[in-house]
Motif scaffolding. Structure first.
Motif, PDB file in Angstrom:
ATOM      1  N   LYS A 114     -18.930 -32.185  -6.541  1.00 39.39           N
ATOM      2  CA  LYS A 114     -18.436 -32.912  -7.714  1.00 39.39           C
ATOM      3  C   LYS A 114     -18.481 -34.397  -7.411  1.00 39.39           C
ATOM      4  O   LYS A 114     -18.021 -34.835  -6.353  1.00 39.39           O
ATOM      5  CB  LYS A 114     -16.994 -32.501  -8.030  1.00 39.39           C
ATOM      6  CG  LYS A 114     -16.821 -31.075  -8.480  1.00 39.39           C
ATOM      7  CD  LYS A 114     -15.330 -30.714  -8.586  1.00 39.39           C
ATOM      8  CE  LYS A 114     -14.579 -31.644  -9.523  1.00 39.39           C
ATOM      9  NZ  LYS A 114     -13.141 -31.244  -9.646  1.00 39.39           N
ATOM     10  N   GLY A 140     -17.773 -38.499  -8.915  1.00 40.09           N
ATOM     11  CA  GLY A 140     -17.117 -39.378  -9.873  1.00 40.09           C
ATOM     12  C   GLY A 140     -17.397 -40.810  -9.480  1.00 40.09           C
ATOM     13  O   GLY A 140     -18.014 -41.079  -8.450  1.00 40.09           O
ATOM     14  N   GLN A 175     -20.512 -35.868 -18.789  1.00 42.73           N
ATOM     15  CA  GLN A 175     -20.670 -35.004 -17.629  1.00 42.73           C
ATOM     16  C   GLN A 175     -22.118 -34.549 -17.533  1.00 42.73           C
ATOM     17  O   GLN A 175     -22.886 -34.697 -18.478  1.00 42.73           O
ATOM     18  CB  GLN A 175     -19.733 -33.802 -17.704  1.00 42.73           C
ATOM     19  CG  GLN A 175     -19.878 -32.951 -18.943  1.00 42.73           C
ATOM     20  CD  GLN A 175     -18.841 -31.848 -18.987  1.00 42.73           C
ATOM     21  OE1 GLN A 175     -18.307 -31.424 -17.969  1.00 42.73           O
ATOM     22  NE2 GLN A 175     -18.528 -31.372 -20.183  1.00 42.73           N
ATOM     23  N   ALA A 184     -25.786 -38.343 -16.399  1.00 36.24           N
ATOM     24  CA  ALA A 184     -24.582 -39.158 -16.559  1.00 36.24           C
ATOM     25  C   ALA A 184     -24.939 -40.633 -16.711  1.00 36.24           C
ATOM     26  O   ALA A 184     -24.391 -41.329 -17.576  1.00 36.24           O
ATOM     27  CB  ALA A 184     -23.655 -38.956 -15.370  1.00 36.24           C
ATOM     28  N   SER A 211     -22.697 -32.273  -9.757  1.00 35.94           N
ATOM     29  CA  SER A 211     -22.064 -32.355 -11.073  1.00 35.94           C
ATOM     30  C   SER A 211     -21.185 -33.595 -11.164  1.00 35.94           C
ATOM     31  O   SER A 211     -20.228 -33.747 -10.400  1.00 35.94           O
ATOM     32  CB  SER A 211     -21.213 -31.106 -11.309  1.00 35.94           C
ATOM     33  OG  SER A 211     -20.491 -31.205 -12.517  1.00 35.94           O
ATOM     34  N   PHE A 212     -21.530 -34.490 -12.098  1.00 35.68           N
ATOM     35  CA  PHE A 212     -20.707 -35.670 -12.358  1.00 35.68           C
ATOM     36  C   PHE A 212     -19.816 -35.400 -13.562  1.00 35.68           C
ATOM     37  O   PHE A 212     -20.250 -34.819 -14.554  1.00 35.68           O
ATOM     38  CB  PHE A 212     -21.579 -36.898 -12.650  1.00 35.68           C
ATOM     39  CG  PHE A 212     -20.784 -38.099 -13.119  1.00 35.68           C
ATOM     40  CD1 PHE A 212     -20.282 -39.009 -12.201  1.00 35.68           C
ATOM     41  CD2 PHE A 212     -20.524 -38.302 -14.470  1.00 35.68           C
ATOM     42  CE1 PHE A 212     -19.536 -40.108 -12.630  1.00 35.68           C
ATOM     43  CE2 PHE A 212     -19.782 -39.399 -14.909  1.00 35.68           C
ATOM     44  CZ  PHE A 212     -19.282 -40.301 -13.978  1.00 35.68           C
ATOM     45  N   ALA A 213     -18.555 -35.849 -13.466  1.00 39.28           N
ATOM     46  CA  ALA A 213     -17.645 -35.801 -14.613  1.00 39.28           C
ATOM     47  C   ALA A 213     -16.859 -37.096 -14.654  1.00 39.28           C
ATOM     48  O   ALA A 213     -16.256 -37.496 -13.658  1.00 39.28           O
ATOM     49  CB  ALA A 213     -16.697 -34.604 -14.504  1.00 39.28           C
ATOM     50  N   THR A 232     -14.143 -37.647 -16.028  1.00 44.87           N
ATOM     51  CA  THR A 232     -12.709 -37.380 -15.886  1.00 44.87           C
ATOM     52  C   THR A 232     -12.300 -37.113 -14.445  1.00 44.87           C
ATOM     53  O   THR A 232     -11.109 -37.085 -14.136  1.00 44.87           O
ATOM     54  CB  THR A 232     -12.302 -36.160 -16.720  1.00 44.87           C
ATOM     55  OG1 THR A 232     -13.154 -35.053 -16.363  1.00 44.87           O
ATOM     56  CG2 THR A 232     -12.436 -36.440 -18.208  1.00 44.87           C
TER      57      THR A 232
END
Length: 364
Positions: free
Chosen positions: A137, A139, A253, A259, A299-301, A303
């Protein structure tokens, strides 16, 4: 493989890559962690006192102790460190003492390359100690800060927005601070918002003095000023436009390339200048790909935010898909302002990560 064996293997890998092993003292000054760590660590610390009454704590994590040691011996000189040993936090139904390993890169100016190196070594290290194929993950607190600054959100409101996101709450929770009590005194609250606490308190006390108010409901002017400061700190002061842009950003996301494209579209449609932050994001992705990392699987999010207060840029967590609790086995990121808060004359770039060994390998 035991946790001790894992530390030996990881340290050997990191030392081959130029990271020198360090072992900061177990007893650390408690105030540093209280001021700079996230709430999750602050409420789990083991605190004691020395003979003079100064508060100390058992080392709850390694990053701050390594940074303090770096400042004492290396100053602003670029250095890389590896570590492995016990940390101490109160954990329900688990031991308060557990082993962590990790690495910190301090002082390097090639930000994107250093970020990619830390993530690459984290994944290589996991493979070395027999962890299963992980999920990654990503961010970026730098993107979030750039967006909020571009929207012109006041400092106090900015802190509240970021705290809301880091704690995993919806932006709707911000409206709870704008109840009737705050609207009634909106002018005064706006006047003190963003001021240094002592200056704001003196301002409120002066207003009360000019009005000839010595006490209200048994509260002194100083106590009344403290209540106004607390209200000002909780004001949201988000325009509808800012709210909508933040909501759009937080919905982004996908993999890193998706992204970055989504952020560029948002910036173009809202007229915000996010070029520097997005450029660094894309440069980092390029360095990851150059290291052979499968960025399309990451996976970029927007949040996603780690629960430590000192992160300023790239952040990541690596998870074991077999775990049902969602807890990371490795976590890290960039913290470019931490060393300045610890006493450096100016910001020093830094990035690192920690391995939660009790979540990866069994105990002996």
């Amino acid at each position: 493989m035991t946790e001790t064996d894992a530390i030996v293997a990881l340290i050997a890998l990191f030392e081959r890559e130029g990271y020198a092993r360090v072992e900061p003292p177990v007893l650390q000054p408690a105030d540093v962690f209280i001021d700079l760590s996230g709430e999750d660590i602050r409420r789990r610390m083991f605190v004691t006192q020395d003979a003079s009454g100064a508060e100390l704590c058992l080392r709850p994590e390694y990053t701050i102790p390594v940074c303090l040691q770096h400042l004492a011996h290396r100053g602003a000189q670029p250095s890389g460190y590896a570590y492995g040993g016990p940390v101490f936090r109160m954990r329900p139904n688990e031991s308060g003492e557990f082993l962590q390993a990790g690495l910190e890169s301090i002082g390097r100016g090639d930000i994107a390359a250093a970020d990619a190196e830390i993530l690459g070594l984290a994944l290589e290290g996991l493979g070395l100690i027999g962890a299963p194929t992980p999920t990654v993950k990503l961010g970026d607190m730098g993107l979030l800060h750039a967006l909020i600054d571009g929207l012109g959100i006041a400092p106090a409101a900015k802190r509240r927005v970021i705290r809301t996101i880091v704690s995993g709450q919806d932006l709707a929770s911000l409206s709870e601070a704008d109840g009737p009590g705050n609207q009634e005194h909106a002018g005064l609250l706006a006047a003190i918002e963003g001021q240094a606490p002592q200056a704001a308190k003196a301002f409120v006390e002066d207003i009360l003095s000019i009005a000839g108010i010595a006490s209200v409901g048994g509260r002194s002017p100083g106590e009344i000023a403290e209540r106004f400061l607390a209200r000002a700190a909780n004001r949201t002061v988000l325009s509808n436009d800012a709210w909508q842009v933040l909501e759009r950003y937080l919905a982004i996301q996908g993999d890193p390339d998706q992204a970055a494209e989504a952020v560029r579209v948002l910036a173009k449609e809202t007229g915000l200048d996010l070029n520097a932050a997005v450029g660094l994001f894309e440069e980092r992705t390029g360095f990851m790909a150059a290291r052979g990392l499968d960025v399309g699987a990451f996976s970029f999010a927007a949040t996603f935010a780690r629960n430590l207060d000192y992160y300023t840029g790239f952040i990541f967590e690596v998870q074991d898909p077999r775990r049902s609790d969602g807890k990371p086995v490795v976590g890290g990121g960039r913290y470019d302002r931490l060393l300045e808060h610890l006493g450096a004359d100016s910001p020093i770039p830094a990035v690192g990560c920690s391995f939660w060994l009790d979540r990866i390998v069994g105990r002996p």
